[in-house]
Design a protein around this motif. Structure first.
Motif, short mmCIF file in Angstrom:
data_model
loop_
_atom_site.label_atom_id
_atom_site.label_comp_id
_atom_site.label_asym_id
_atom_site.label_seq_id
_atom_site.Cartn_x
_atom_site.Cartn_y
_atom_site.Cartn_z
N THR A 97 -15.82 -49.63 4.41
CA THR A 97 -16.96 -48.70 4.27
C THR A 97 -18.20 -49.15 5.01
OG1 THR A 97 -17.79 -49.81 2.29
CG2 THR A 97 -16.18 -48.04 1.94
N HIS A 120 -25.85 -44.26 -3.69
CA HIS A 120 -25.52 -45.27 -2.67
C HIS A 120 -25.05 -46.59 -3.27
CE1 HIS A 120 -26.82 -42.45 0.27
NE2 HIS A 120 -27.98 -42.31 -0.36
N TYR A 121 -24.43 -46.52 -4.39
CA TYR A 121 -23.84 -47.72 -5.00
C TYR A 121 -22.59 -47.29 -5.76
CZ TYR A 121 -25.49 -46.08 -9.50
OH TYR A 121 -25.68 -45.33 -10.63
N LYS A 128 -20.28 -51.04 3.75
CA LYS A 128 -21.32 -51.29 2.74
C LYS A 128 -21.27 -52.75 2.28
CE LYS A 128 -22.68 -48.48 -0.40
NZ LYS A 128 -24.02 -48.14 0.08
N GLU A 165 -21.55 -41.37 -2.00
CA GLU A 165 -22.58 -41.45 -0.94
C GLU A 165 -23.07 -40.04 -0.59
OE1 GLU A 165 -23.86 -44.29 0.63
OE2 GLU A 165 -22.68 -45.57 -0.70
N SER A 173 -15.79 -53.59 1.75
CA SER A 173 -16.88 -53.76 2.72
C SER A 173 -16.38 -53.44 4.13
CB SER A 173 -17.40 -55.19 2.71
OG SER A 173 -18.41 -55.32 1.78
N HIS A 211 -28.14 -50.91 -3.49
CA HIS A 211 -27.21 -49.96 -2.82
C HIS A 211 -25.91 -50.65 -2.44
CE1 HIS A 211 -30.81 -47.64 -2.81
NE2 HIS A 211 -31.40 -48.42 -1.93
N ARG A 212 -25.37 -51.41 -3.38
CA ARG A 212 -24.16 -52.20 -3.08
C ARG A 212 -22.93 -51.67 -3.80
NH1 ARG A 212 -26.66 -58.18 -4.27
NH2 ARG A 212 -27.47 -58.57 -2.19
#
Ligand SMILES: Nc1ncnc2c1ncn2[C@@H]1O[C@H](COP(=O)(O)OP(=O)(O)O)[C@@H](O)[C@H]1O
Ligand SMILES: O=P(O)(O)OC[C@H]1O[C@](O)(COP(=O)(O)O)[C@@H](O)[C@@H]1O
Ligand SMILES: [Mg+2]
Length: 358
Positions: A271, A226-227, A273, A221, A268, A173-174
């Motif tokens: 977000t 989720h990636y 994430k 998302e 990152s 999920h990256r």
């Protein structure tokens, strides 16, 4: 007839196939073929040329790199040298090069290279050398040329790499940011990004905004994806931003690189994430050429010899509208081929929902 062949600039898959085809086609006509080692490097040594015979080019079509060696620091008009005070400067050694060609009675040069090599060729033509060019570069940025040798292999490798990195992005999920080569043109990023179903593709021709990318990530998302896979060309830059570089050595072009890391960190932050960056680097240039690159390289190499036979000098053999053509080398010097924003490939990216950062 005595011809010489050289390879200049970064190596690219297909160079050896071009050398083989040019050599065999010349030998078939009863000509003598010489090879220049390491760009123009061997010209200034006691052994300026090597002999290329049938045995020298046997079995090399599938080999990566170039059997002649190459250089992207050794422009004869701006040759780097170390001064007495230890500083580096450049000097013009082109007369020495031209004289060596004359002394060895070389009738024509087959210059296999990219924009940098063609700029040099263009100046050597003005000094009286008869040259035929063969377009090489994984970047596909040579003006007047639909495709260059090495590009197909590079995008195949990049596509496979992005495919593989996608599985990690999805599992963890990256956000994964993959940096590809291409200097100031987005060909590698756009073609491999579309082919590998990337979600975001950032190219030099379209300066990007983080807002646009963040919006895309949020949209995904919201759909339960989720990636996000982001492909960035090494020459891409933010709107009103600067190119990300690793510095410059005297006599060499500025080294690009580092944009993926910057984009990954920024996204990152924006977000929350987790993100990772991957730089594909020289993987894209190495190894055996694809079938397409073998064939186009063989076609370019043989076509260059037909040019010489017809004394149609100072031309670059190119592919335009799927046909081999010849264009004056001097007409493309100092130019580059960028991705056209009106092209159907850019439209395709937009139509299938890829975010181009604008
Ligand atoms: N045959 C050669 N020998 C030495 N240097 C070269 C040669 N051909 C190109 N170069 C140098 O390599 C540098 C990088 O050019 P690059 O764009 O990588 O080459 P190319 O576009 O020919 O692949 C340029 O500054 C150019 O002067
Ligand atoms: O191997 P180096 O010297 O770092 O050069 C890297 C550059 O060479 C390339 O791989 C190929 O460029 P050329 O074919 O024009 O030499 C670029 O994509 C990249 O920016
Ligand atoms: Mg180049």
């Amino acid at each position: 007839m005595r011809i010489a062949i050289n390879t200049g600039g970064g190596d690219a898959p297909g160079l050896n196939a071009a050398i083989r085809a040019a050599t065999l086609a010349a030998l078939k006509r009863g000509w003598e073929v010489l090879g220049i080692k390491n760009g123009y490097g061997s010209i200034y040594t006691d052994e300026p040329f090597i002999t290329l015979d049938e045995q020298a080019v046997q079995g090399i079509t599938l080999q990566g790199g170039t059997i002649l060696g190459t250089a992207n620091r050794g422009n004869p008009f701006e040759m780097p040298y170390e001064k007495e005070d230890g500083e580096w400067g450049t000097k013009d050694v082109s007369d020495q090069l031209v004289n060596t060609f004359k002394e060895h009675e070389v009738d024509a040069l087959i210059a296999i290279g990219g924009d940098g090599s063609m700029n040099i060729a263009s100046k050597l033509i003005k000094k009286g050398l008869d040259i035929v060019g063969v377009p090489k570069t994984i970047d596909n940025d040579i003006y007047g040329c639909d495709v260059t040798l090495g590009f197909d292999t590079a995008i195949s490798i990049a596509t496979e790499a992005i495919d593989r990195i996608t599985t990690t992005a999805e599992s963890h999920h990256r956000l994964m940011v993959v940096e590809v080569m291409g200097r100031y043109a987005g060909w590698i990023a756009l073609y491999s990004g579309i082919a590998a179903s990337a979600d975001v593709v950032l190219i030099p021709e379209i300066p990007f905004s983080y807002d646009s990318i963040v919006e895309k990530i949020k949209e995904r998302e919201a759909k339960g994806r989720h990636y996000t896979m982001i492909v960035v060309a090494e020459g891409a830059k933010e709107q009103d931003g600067e190119l990300v570089t690793k510095g410059k050595t005297v006599g060499q072009e500025v080294q690009l690189g580092g944009i993926a890391d910057r984009v990954a960190n920024k996204l990152s932050e924006r977000t929350g994430k987790e993100s990772r960056s991957v730089v594909l680097g020289h993987l894209q240039r190495g190894g055996s050429p694809s079938t397409y690159d073998r064939l186009i390289s063989l076609r370019f190499g043989a076509a260059a010899i037909r040019c010489v036979q017809e004394h149609d000098f100072n031309k670059l053999v190119v592919l335009q509208d799927n046909q081999l053509k010849r264009i004056p080398i001097t007409s493309i010097a100092e130019k580059m081929k960028s991705v056209s924003l009106e092209s159907d490939t850019v439209q395709t990216a937009r139509d299938i929902g890829i975010c181009l950062g604008d």
